[in-house]
Design a protein around this motif. Structure first.
Motif, PDB file in Angstrom:
ATOM      1  N   ASN A   5       0.840  -1.193   0.000  1.00  0.00           N
ATOM      2  CA  ASN A   5       0.000   0.000   0.000  1.00  0.00           C
ATOM      3  C   ASN A   5       0.877   1.246   0.000  1.00  0.00           C
ATOM      4  O   ASN A   5       1.981   1.242   0.521  1.00  0.00           O
ATOM      5  CB  ASN A   5      -0.962   0.009   1.188  1.00  0.00           C
ATOM      6  N   GLN A   6       0.355   2.279  -0.612  1.00  0.00           N
ATOM      7  CA  GLN A   6       1.051   3.558  -0.636  1.00  0.00           C
ATOM      8  C   GLN A   6       0.797   4.255   0.694  1.00  0.00           C
ATOM      9  O   GLN A   6      -0.311   4.230   1.220  1.00  0.00           O
ATOM     10  CB  GLN A   6       0.535   4.424  -1.780  1.00  0.00           C
ATOM     11  N   VAL A   7       1.828   4.845   1.233  1.00  0.00           N
ATOM     12  CA  VAL A   7       1.715   5.544   2.511  1.00  0.00           C
ATOM     13  C   VAL A   7       1.955   7.023   2.270  1.00  0.00           C
ATOM     14  O   VAL A   7       2.857   7.401   1.534  1.00  0.00           O
ATOM     15  CB  VAL A   7       2.744   4.995   3.532  1.00  0.00           C
ATOM     16  N   GLY A   8       1.136   7.870   2.893  1.00  0.00           N
ATOM     17  CA  GLY A   8       1.281   9.312   2.759  1.00  0.00           C
ATOM     18  C   GLY A   8       0.129   9.906   1.973  1.00  0.00           C
ATOM     19  O   GLY A   8      -0.760   9.198   1.517  1.00  0.00           O
ATOM     20  N   ASP A  14      -3.342   7.128   9.995  1.00  0.00           N
ATOM     21  CA  ASP A  14      -4.139   8.234  10.539  1.00  0.00           C
ATOM     22  C   ASP A  14      -5.304   8.639   9.651  1.00  0.00           C
ATOM     23  O   ASP A  14      -5.645   9.814   9.549  1.00  0.00           O
ATOM     24  CB  ASP A  14      -3.259   9.456  10.827  1.00  0.00           C
ATOM     25  N   CYS A  15      -5.892   7.680   8.958  1.00  0.00           N
ATOM     26  CA  CYS A  15      -7.097   7.951   8.172  1.00  0.00           C
ATOM     27  C   CYS A  15      -7.907   6.672   8.056  1.00  0.00           C
ATOM     28  O   CYS A  15      -7.451   5.595   8.431  1.00  0.00           O
ATOM     29  CB  CYS A  15      -6.739   8.511   6.798  1.00  0.00           C
ATOM     30  N   GLU A  16      -9.093   6.775   7.532  1.00  0.00           N
ATOM     31  CA  GLU A  16      -9.998   5.630   7.437  1.00  0.00           C
ATOM     32  C   GLU A  16      -9.886   4.882   6.111  1.00  0.00           C
ATOM     33  O   GLU A  16     -10.495   3.839   5.945  1.00  0.00           O
ATOM     34  CB  GLU A  16     -11.446   6.104   7.626  1.00  0.00           C
ATOM     35  N   ASP A  17      -9.133   5.418   5.145  1.00  0.00           N
ATOM     36  CA  ASP A  17      -9.046   4.824   3.810  1.00  0.00           C
ATOM     37  C   ASP A  17      -7.698   4.164   3.574  1.00  0.00           C
ATOM     38  O   ASP A  17      -6.700   4.472   4.224  1.00  0.00           O
ATOM     39  CB  ASP A  17      -9.250   5.887   2.733  1.00  0.00           C
ATOM     40  N   ASN A  18      -7.693   3.271   2.604  1.00  0.00           N
ATOM     41  CA  ASN A  18      -6.470   2.623   2.166  1.00  0.00           C
ATOM     42  C   ASN A  18      -6.677   2.137   0.737  1.00  0.00           C
ATOM     43  O   ASN A  18      -7.800   2.108   0.243  1.00  0.00           O
ATOM     44  CB  ASN A  18      -6.114   1.454   3.091  1.00  0.00           C
ATOM     45  N   ALA A  19      -5.602   1.750   0.086  1.00  0.00           N
ATOM     46  CA  ALA A  19      -5.633   1.151  -1.245  1.00  0.00           C
ATOM     47  C   ALA A  19      -4.454   0.198  -1.327  1.00  0.00           C
ATOM     48  O   ALA A  19      -3.449   0.389  -0.640  1.00  0.00           O
ATOM     49  CB  ALA A  19      -5.537   2.227  -2.322  1.00  0.00           C
ATOM     50  N   LEU A  20      -4.568  -0.829  -2.149  1.00  0.00           N
ATOM     51  CA  LEU A  20      -3.507  -1.823  -2.258  1.00  0.00           C
ATOM     52  C   LEU A  20      -3.187  -2.147  -3.703  1.00  0.00           C
ATOM     53  O   LEU A  20      -4.061  -2.096  -4.567  1.00  0.00           O
ATOM     54  CB  LEU A  20      -3.918  -3.135  -1.577  1.00  0.00           C
ATOM     55  N   THR A  21      -1.947  -2.526  -3.925  1.00  0.00           N
ATOM     56  CA  THR A  21      -1.531  -3.162  -5.159  1.00  0.00           C
ATOM     57  C   THR A  21      -1.063  -4.550  -4.754  1.00  0.00           C
ATOM     58  O   THR A  21      -0.215  -4.695  -3.874  1.00  0.00           O
ATOM     59  CB  THR A  21      -0.388  -2.389  -5.839  1.00  0.00           C
ATOM     60  N   VAL A  22      -1.647  -5.562  -5.365  1.00  0.00           N
ATOM     61  CA  VAL A  22      -1.318  -6.943  -5.032  1.00  0.00           C
ATOM     62  C   VAL A  22      -0.560  -7.534  -6.220  1.00  0.00           C
ATOM     63  O   VAL A  22      -1.013  -7.455  -7.361  1.00  0.00           O
ATOM     64  CB  VAL A  22      -2.588  -7.763  -4.721  1.00  0.00           C
ATOM     65  N   ARG A  33      -8.993   2.640  -3.678  1.00  0.00           N
ATOM     66  CA  ARG A  33      -9.057   3.300  -2.375  1.00  0.00           C
ATOM     67  C   ARG A  33     -10.478   3.224  -1.828  1.00  0.00           C
ATOM     68  O   ARG A  33     -11.463   3.411  -2.555  1.00  0.00           O
ATOM     69  CB  ARG A  33      -8.644   4.767  -2.526  1.00  0.00           C
ATOM     70  N   GLY A  34     -10.547   2.906  -0.541  1.00  0.00           N
ATOM     71  CA  GLY A  34     -11.841   2.801   0.120  1.00  0.00           C
ATOM     72  C   GLY A  34     -11.628   2.570   1.599  1.00  0.00           C
ATOM     73  O   GLY A  34     -10.492   2.522   2.076  1.00  0.00           O
ATOM     74  N   PRO A  35     -12.713   2.408   2.338  1.00  0.00           N
ATOM     75  CA  PRO A  35     -12.590   2.131   3.769  1.00  0.00           C
ATOM     76  C   PRO A  35     -11.739   0.874   3.995  1.00  0.00           C
ATOM     77  O   PRO A  35     -11.801  -0.078   3.223  1.00  0.00           O
ATOM     78  CB  PRO A  35     -14.030   1.908   4.225  1.00  0.00           C
ATOM     79  N   LYS A  36     -10.941   0.889   5.050  1.00  0.00           N
ATOM     80  CA  LYS A  36     -10.008  -0.205   5.297  1.00  0.00           C
ATOM     81  C   LYS A  36     -10.698  -1.561   5.380  1.00  0.00           C
ATOM     82  O   LYS A  36     -10.161  -2.563   4.910  1.00  0.00           O
ATOM     83  CB  LYS A  36      -9.194   0.072   6.560  1.00  0.00           C
ATOM     84  N   VAL A  37     -11.895  -1.611   5.942  1.00  0.00           N
ATOM     85  CA  VAL A  37     -12.618  -2.878   6.042  1.00  0.00           C
ATOM     86  C   VAL A  37     -12.951  -3.410   4.649  1.00  0.00           C
ATOM     87  O   VAL A  37     -12.789  -4.600   4.372  1.00  0.00           O
ATOM     88  CB  VAL A  37     -13.884  -2.721   6.907  1.00  0.00           C
ATOM     89  N   GLU A  38     -13.381  -2.544   3.754  1.00  0.00           N
ATOM     90  CA  GLU A  38     -13.721  -2.964   2.387  1.00  0.00           C
ATOM     91  C   GLU A  38     -12.469  -3.392   1.623  1.00  0.00           C
ATOM     92  O   GLU A  38     -12.504  -4.348   0.850  1.00  0.00           O
ATOM     93  CB  GLU A  38     -14.449  -1.845   1.651  1.00  0.00           C
TER      94      GLU A  38
END
Length: 82
Positions: A5-8, A14-22, A33-38
């Motif tokens: 995941n990209q940080v920054g 310190d936020c509710e969202d995240n995105a990943l590259t697998v 990018r979306g809520p961490k649970v999703e």
């Protein structure tokens, strides 16, 4: 598989969202990018899709014994083991 995941820039910490590259040998998938649970659910779904079909019991799964006709026999066998 590697999930990165990209940080920054207001993402990951310190936020509710995240995105990943697998990444995996010969493949790549971006989880938007979306809520961490999703994002976590999408990652689990991707892992499940990519896993080979199972053959037999899962690693670490316990085999269950067939129950005996007399439930007291189980108690007796426990007592004799001690």
């Amino acid at each position: 598989m590697i999930a990165a995941n990209q940080v920054g820039d207001g993402i990951a910490f310190d936020c509710e969202d995240n995105a990943l590259t697998v990444l995996w040998p010969g493949g790549k998938f971006d989880i938007a990018r979306g809520p961490k649970v999703e994002v976590a659910r999408a990652l689990i779904s991707l892992i499940a899709e990519r896993m080979p079909p199972g053959e037999g019991p899962r690693r670490g799964a316990r085999k269950r014994r067939a129950p005996s006709a007399d439930p007291r026999s189980r108690l007796r066998s426990r007592r004799t083991r001690r």
